[in-house]
Write an enzyme that holds these catalytic residues in place. Structure first.
Site, PDB file in Angstrom:
ATOM      1  N   TYR A  17     108.646 -83.926  29.581  1.00 36.15           N
ATOM      2  CA  TYR A  17     110.070 -83.531  29.474  1.00 36.15           C
ATOM      3  C   TYR A  17     110.941 -83.317  30.606  1.00 36.15           C
ATOM      4  O   TYR A  17     111.395 -82.394  30.846  1.00 36.15           O
ATOM      5  CB  TYR A  17     110.480 -82.461  28.520  1.00 36.15           C
ATOM      6  N   ASP A  37     101.453 -82.917  19.212  1.00 38.29           N
ATOM      7  CA  ASP A  37     100.560 -82.319  19.864  1.00 38.29           C
ATOM      8  C   ASP A  37     100.994 -80.587  19.888  1.00 38.29           C
ATOM      9  O   ASP A  37     101.766 -80.565  19.017  1.00 38.29           O
ATOM     10  CB  ASP A  37     100.363 -82.787  21.357  1.00 38.29           C
ATOM     11  N   GLU A  52     104.953 -91.753  16.512  1.00 40.80           N
ATOM     12  CA  GLU A  52     104.971 -90.278  16.752  1.00 40.80           C
ATOM     13  C   GLU A  52     106.362 -89.797  16.256  1.00 40.80           C
ATOM     14  O   GLU A  52     107.438 -90.733  16.363  1.00 40.80           O
ATOM     15  CB  GLU A  52     104.820 -89.809  18.331  1.00 40.80           C
TER      16      GLU A  52
END
Ligand SMILES: *[C@@H]1O[C@H](CO)[C@@H](O)[C@H](O)[C@H]1NC(C)=O
Ligand SMILES: *[C@@H]1O[C@H](CO)[C@@H](O)[C@H](O)[C@H]1NC(C)=O
Length: 521
Positions: free
Chosen positions: A235, A86, A483
Site C-alpha cells: 500500500y 491475508d 481477491e
C-alpha cells in the site's frame, strides 16, 4: 450540442418525462434484491474481523485471532480488520474503509435504518474506530501496521492459526506519515458524525482523536511509506499525503463546522493539488475526487461562509465535474474506459474497487444536484440527476449479475458468484469445525491448490472482478480477480440502501397507484 435540444421539453411535459425516466430507471432488465445485497455487504465486515470476536458474531466460520497484536511493542493492538485475503492489518486502507462506511451512513442512514441494517452498519464502523483509538497511543504516535506482507504471504493459514510475524509499525514525529494520519483523522471525524446521536460520548472521543491526528499529520509532514517501509509493495502512497490532508480537513470541517478547517481546504487548494488534479480514480490512495465532490456540495448549499470562498470552491467543483463526466462518458476525449459489457475499467488488478467508489460518488452527487435543483454540465452536454443515478445503478447491477458472465461479483449474492475467493480463512476448513493446527505450508499444500470451492463463503465480499473483456476466472491463484478487499465493499453499503428504498417506493406506488413518489423524486 445538438443533443441537448431533445431535453428541452415543454414545462407541462417535463414532470411526465421524469416519471417515465424514473420508471425506466427502476424497471429495466433484471430486478435485484438490493436489501439482500445490503445485508450481505455488512456481513462481510464480520468475516474480516481481527481480535476477540463478540458473542453476537454472525459469521460463525471465524474465531478469535491476533490476540497478542502489539504485545511485543507494549501496546494493545488487538482488533481492527484484515484488509483482504491475508492477515496483515494495514492502517491506510482500513481507515479509508471506515471513512467510506461512515460517509455512506451519513448520506443514507435513513435508508439503511429502513432496511433494518442500521445497527450492523454502526458496528462495522465501530470495529474500525475502536481499533484506531487503541492505535493512536499519544497525540503524535499512530500505529499503522501489524504484521508484514512478505512473511504473511509465505503462509496460507487461517487467521486463528497464525504463526507469522505480528511486528507492529508506527509513525511519530521523527517517522512521519501525513497520509496515514490524515486518512485516520478523516475516518474518525466522519465516524464522529455517525455516532453524534447514537453515542455522543463516543462521538466526542472520536473527534478529539481526529483533531489530534490531523494536527500531527499537518505539522510533521511526510509519506508514511518512508517510515513504515514494509508497506511499500502493498500500500505505497503513490499520490502522497496532500490529498489526505485536504480530505481530513474537509471531514473535520463537516464534523465541527469550524471555519479554520474550511480555510485550510481553501488556502491549500492550489499548493496541495486540490484544484489542480483532475483524476479519474478515487481509491484508498487517491482522494482528490472525494475532496472535490464534498467541496462542490458546500458550494451548492450556498451558505454565507461558503459564498466568501466561492471562487476556490468553483475550481474544486470543476475538477469534480471532470471526474463525474469522465465516468459518465460525457467528456470529449478523456472518458474512463469501459468493458464491452459496460463496466468502468481503470486497471486489471482489483478493478472493482474503482467501480464501487465511482458508483458511490455518482450516487451522492446525483442527490446533491437533485436537492439543489441543478444539473451537471459536461463537455458533451448537460446531465440530469436521474441519469447520473441510472448510470451508478448500471454499475451496481453489473456487479450483482447484469454482465456477460451472468454472475454476481458480490460473493454469496444470487445464484452464481465466485466460489474460490483468494482468502486464507475462507479457503480452509473452519476453525470452529476443525481446531487441529494447520501450518504455514500445509495450507498451501492441502487447501490453496485445491480445485474444489472454498469451504466457507465470504458473504458480501466484492472481488477484484473481470478483466477488460468481461472475462473472469474463478481460481484462488488468480488474486487480481478473485481477491476481495474491505474498501471494495464499503462504498456499496450506502448505494444498496438507496436503491433498496427506491425499489420499495416503486412497489408501494404499484399498490396504491398514487403518483406521490414520482412527484417527490
Ligand atoms: C525524535 O528525535 C529527537 C532527536 O533525535 C529525539 O530527541 C526525540 O525524542 C525523538 N522523538 C520521538 C517521538 O521519538
Ligand atoms: C462514449 O462516447 C463516445 C463518444 O460520444 C461514443 O462513441 C461511445 O460509444 C460511448 N461509449 C459508451 C460505452 O457509451
Amino acid at each position: 450540442m445538438e443533443k441537448r435540444r431533445q431535453y428541452e421539453f415543454p414545462r407541462f411535459l417535463h414532470h411526465w418525462y421524469l416519471v417515465i425516466f424514473t420508471l425506466a430507471l427502476l424497471a429495466t432488465a433484471q430486478a435485484f434484491d438490493y436489501g439482500d445485497a445490503l445485508a450481505k455487504s455488512l456481513l462481510y465486515f464480520e468475516s474480516q474481523r481481527s481480535g476477540r470476536l463478540p458473542y453476537n458474531q454472525r459469521v460463525t466460520w471465524r474465531d478469535h485471532s491476533g490476540l497478542t497484536d502489539g504485545l511485543e511493542q507494549g501496546v494493545d493492538l488487538v482488533g481492527g480488520y484484515y484488509d483482504a485475503g491475508d492477515h496483515v492489518k494495514f492502517g491506510l486502507p482500513m481507515a479509508f474503509t471506515v471513512t467510506m462506511l461512515s460517509w455512506g451512513v451519513i448520506e443514507y442512514g435513513e435508508q439503511i435504518a429502513a432496511a433494518g441494517e442500521y445497527e450492523h452498519a454502526l458496528e462495522a464502523i465501530k470495529w474500525g474506530t475502536d481499533y484506531f483509538i487503541k492505535a493512536h497511543t499519544s497525540p503524535n504516535v499512530l500505529w499503522g501496521e501489524v504484521g508484514d506482507g512478505d512473511t504473511d504471504h509465505y503462509c496460507w493459514q487461517r487467521p486463528e492459526d497464525m504463526t507469522t510475524s505480528r511486528q507492529a509499525y508506527k509513525i511519530d514525529e521523527n517517522n512521519t506519515g501525513s497520509d496515514l494520519a490524515g486518512e485516520t483523522a478523516a475516518a474518525m471525524a466522519a465516524a464522529s458524525i455517525v455516532f453524534r446521536k447514537a453515542n455522543p460520548h463516543y462521538s466526542h472521543l472520536l473527534l478529539h482523536h481526529a483533531q489530534q491526528l490531523f494536527e500531527f499529520g499537518d505539522k510533521y509532514r511526510g509519506k508514511y511509506d518512508s517510515s513504515i517501509g514494509v508497506v511499500k509493495n502493498y500500500y505505497t502512497s503513490v499520490s502522497g499525503y496532500k490529498d489526505e490532508l485536504l480530505w481530513a480537513a474537509l471531514w473535520l470541517y463537516k464534523a465541527t463546522d469550524r471555519v479554520d478547517y474550511l480555510k485550510y481546504v481553501i488556502n491549500n487548494a492550489h499548493c496541495f493539488g486540490g484544484i489542480g488534479w483532475a483524476i479519474t480514480e478515487f481509491s484508498w490512495d487517491v482522494k482528490y475526487a472525494g475532496v472535490q465532490i464534498i467541496a462542490s456540495k458546500l458550494l451548492m448549499e450556498g451558505r454565507h461562509e461558503h459564498k466568501e470562498h466561492s471562487h476556490v470552491l468553483e475550481q474544486y467543483r470543476s475538477k469534480a465535474e471532470y471526474y463525474l463526466c469522465a465516468c459518465l462518458n460525457k467528456t470529449i476525449s478523456a472518458n474512463v474506459d469501459r468493458t464491452p459489457g459496460g463496466l468502468l475499467y481503470i486497471r486489471q488488478w482489483n478493478n472493482m474497487q474503482y467501480v464501487s467508489t465511482a458508483a458511490f460518488l455518482l450516487t451522492v452527487y446525483s442527490d446533491y444536484l437533485k436537492h439543489s435543483g441543478q444539473k451537471l454540465s459536461c463537455p458533451a452536454g448537460e446531465v440530469e440527476h436521474q441519469e447520473i443515478l441510472k448510470y451508478a445503478k448500471s454499475q451496481v447491477d453489473y456487479i450483482l449479475g447484469s454482465n456477460p458472465m451472468g454472475m454476481s461479483y458480490l460473493v454469496g449474492y444470487g445464484p452464481k458468484s465466485p466460489r474460490r475467493v483468494h482468502h486464507r480463512g475462507a479457503s480452509i476448513v473452519s476453525y470452529r469445525e476443525n481446531k487441529g493446527f494447520i501450518g504455514c505450508t500445509q495450507g498451501y499444500d492441502n487447501w490453496y491448490g485445491r480445485d474444489e470451492p472454498n469451504p466457507n463463503i465470504v458473504v458480501g465480499a466484492l472481488v477484484g472482478g473481470p478483466d477488460w473483456q468481461d472475462n473472469f476466472r474463478d481460481q484462488r491463484g488468480n488474486y487480481m480477480q478473485t481477491e476481495a478487499c474491505t474498501y471494495n465493499t464499503a462504498p456499496l453499503v450506502g448505494i444498496f440502501a438507496k436503491l433498496h428504498q427506491l425499489q420499495l417506493q416503486l412497489g408501494e406506488h404499484k399498490l396504491s397507484r398514487t403518483p406521490s413518489f414520482f412527484a417527490s423524486y
